[in-house]
Structure formats: C-alpha cells, structure tokens
Design an enzyme around this catalytic site. Sequence first.
Site, short mmCIF file in Angstrom:
data_model
loop_
_atom_site.label_atom_id
_atom_site.label_comp_id
_atom_site.label_asym_id
_atom_site.label_seq_id
_atom_site.Cartn_x
_atom_site.Cartn_y
_atom_site.Cartn_z
N HIS A 1 -82.09 -12.12 -8.34
CA HIS A 1 -82.77 -10.96 -7.69
C HIS A 1 -84.19 -10.71 -8.21
CE1 HIS A 1 -81.06 -8.84 -11.11
NE2 HIS A 1 -79.87 -8.69 -10.56
N ASP B 1 -75.92 -8.95 -3.36
CA ASP B 1 -75.61 -8.28 -4.64
C ASP B 1 -74.67 -7.10 -4.38
OD1 ASP B 1 -75.70 -7.97 -7.39
OD2 ASP B 1 -77.51 -6.76 -7.39
#
Length: 409
Positions: A232, A294
């Site tokens: 990320h 996520d």
Amino acid sequence: MPSNKSVSDAPIVQFTNCRILRDHQLQREDLWVREGKILNPEKLFFDEKGSADVQLDCKDSIIAPGFIDVQINGGFGVDFSLATDDFKSGIDLVSQKILSHGVTSFCPTLVTSPPSVYHQVLPQISVRNGGAHGAGVLGAHLEGPFISKEKKGAHPEHCLRTFEAGAFQDLLATYGSLDCVQIVTLAPEMRRSSEVIRELTKRGICVSLGHSVANLSQAEEAVQHGATFITHLFNAMLPFHHRDPGIVGLLTSDKIPAGRRVFYGMISDGIHTNPAALRIAHRAHPKGLVLVTDAIAGMGLAPGRHTLGQQVVEIDGLNTYIAGTKTLSGSVATMDTCVRHFQEATGCSVETALEVASLHPAQLLGIEHKKGTLNYDSDADFLMLNDSLYVQATYIAGEEVWRQDMSGM
C-alpha cells in the site's frame, strides 16, 4: 457444422456480441472456452474442423480477466488473523462472497500476530483453484510482524519482531511453515533483512516492502536482493521528500536491476490515498500499479466494531479506524469499487483500470501465463461488465459462478 470431438469431448462455448480485453485493448471478438481454458478459434476451425456447442449472447458486455486481490485481511465478518477452529469455513465464506465483486483469485492476508496464530492458521490455508464454491486461493500474504514500530499503523506493537542472529530461522520459527505463503511484507531497514529477502525469494515467495521507515538506498538494496512489491504505497512509510524520497522513490529509481519491475499496491478507496497521489503514482510508473482492497472483516457489514487480528476497529462509513483513535486500519471497499474509483480519479482508460486489478497482480506473482489475461490457453477466469464497470457476471474455469440478478443493475 458438427463439433469435431477428436481432440476433446468437452463442450465448446462461444461468447458472442462482446468486447474482449486482450493485448491492452477492448476488441470486438468472440471468446471461445473449452475445459476451463481460453481456446484459439483458428486452431479449432483449421486443425480440428470444429465449432461451438453452445453460443452465449453477451449483450455487448465487456469481458475482462477476473480480478486478483493480493491483500485482503478478511470480510463479511471473517478475520483471517483470528485463529478459530472453523477458520476454513471463514475462507470459504469470503471466497464465495467476493465473486460478486469480480474477484476470482486472492491472497488471504494476515496482519502482525503472535507466533501461535501463524502456527494455527497457516496450516489451514491451502492453495486451491476457484470454482462454484468461490474464488481461488493463491497463497497467504503475511504482512508483518517484521515491520517498523514507527510505521506499525494498525498492527499491534507488542507482537512486532526483529531479526535476531538467526534471521531467516527467526522468520521460520515465527511463521511455523512457508508452504502456503505467497507474499511476505517486511521493513527493509531492519538488520539482517537482506539475507531474509534472499532466502524468501529463493523459495519463490514475493517480498514486499512496507510498514517501514526505509530511505531510498535501503529500499533499492532490498530490490537488488529480490524484493518486487511495495505494500500500500504512501501508507505506513516515510512521506515523499525531495532529498530522500524513501520507498516511494522506487517508482522512478534508476537502480532497479535490468529486466526487473517493481510493483506497488494501492488502496483506491477514496480514503487511504488522495486522488492526486493516485495520479502521481500512476503517471510515474503505470506498469507497476496493483490495486488491492486491504479489506477487513467489516467489508460487506454494517458500521460498528469489528476485529483486525489483535485489534478492535471501528467502521464509520468508508472510514475504518483502530477503536478510539484516528489510525486507519484497512478498508471496507470491494475490488470493483476500487477499480471504478481508480478510473474516475486518474481518468485512465477502461482497459488500464481493468488491468491494474488483473494483469498486474498476475505479473507480480509470476502467474500471467494462466491468470490475469484472456490469452489463448490461459484459465477462463473472467468477468462480464457494463460500460460503467459494474460486474454483471463472474466466470471461473469457464463456468458461471455468479450473476447479477434481474432486479439489480
């Protein structure tokens, strides 16, 4: 013309009236499928003198490869970082539910946990093909516990670990087994991380850099030792600075070994990453961008309190925080939502928006010969979508596993 059965008795399905994503372009062609694979119609016509057994009118839909989510912590009330006796039924539930969001393969992701959790959970994760039962499991993504205390984000500090003299042996002792592991996220500034990266890479495990305060040269060194992914991007790492851009600088680094591509995950949920940051990353290194959700256990559930491993998290709209704080803790966005938001935020083509959730993750994991494309002989895992990129139907191995009901969009 009757089908020629000399090569195979399996039925041949021809999907007509569609636009196929192939070679980075939407092409007005039919899609041919047999025995779970994409078929080359020229070989069928000229070598086998065969034709379709079944024709399906796709009503001008887009047909694109199925989405691949390489970072998903759970969903629909299931938390992959919680050791439970019925863990397998949790995996089954999530793999079933994500079909409606276009995900045909995924990596169940565990956040930083005590060794006992890894020892209990990892033997219950097995790599398996997708089907009517749900999306395929590509292997686990272990995010932590070898990460930075300063950039732990939603990871529990008391479970963080460092590499001691044993380095790789420490990692093995913590996880218990690497049999089903596909990705490990670690902080490359940690002492002895280079040898760990080399050992993981040697075993075909993808090493991702994240939850880290690494500077650019530490990140470049990690890539030279085999790391290929960034967890990320922008989240849980040093912010970009012009004198030392940190991990973010890998996107334009000139120290990447020849023939190697660095990929980076982005959470395109409208919360984790400002649209301008999405655009900067995409324009700097478009071929490396991989969309990830996520997602946490609260994905698909009502706002309120849920778990993320050892922590309690609170969902407020699309925001998810560690309870009582403003620390972001994963997302509740689904992959199809992330794809639509990404296209809107970047103004990219439909083809690009679809490939960052399919082709790129497949390339990251080295499985692009069978997943992430609609090339001949690849697995027939694909989606039908409308022009606004809403999923209408999901297919795995050429079989319909989900369809939007008639009352839907």
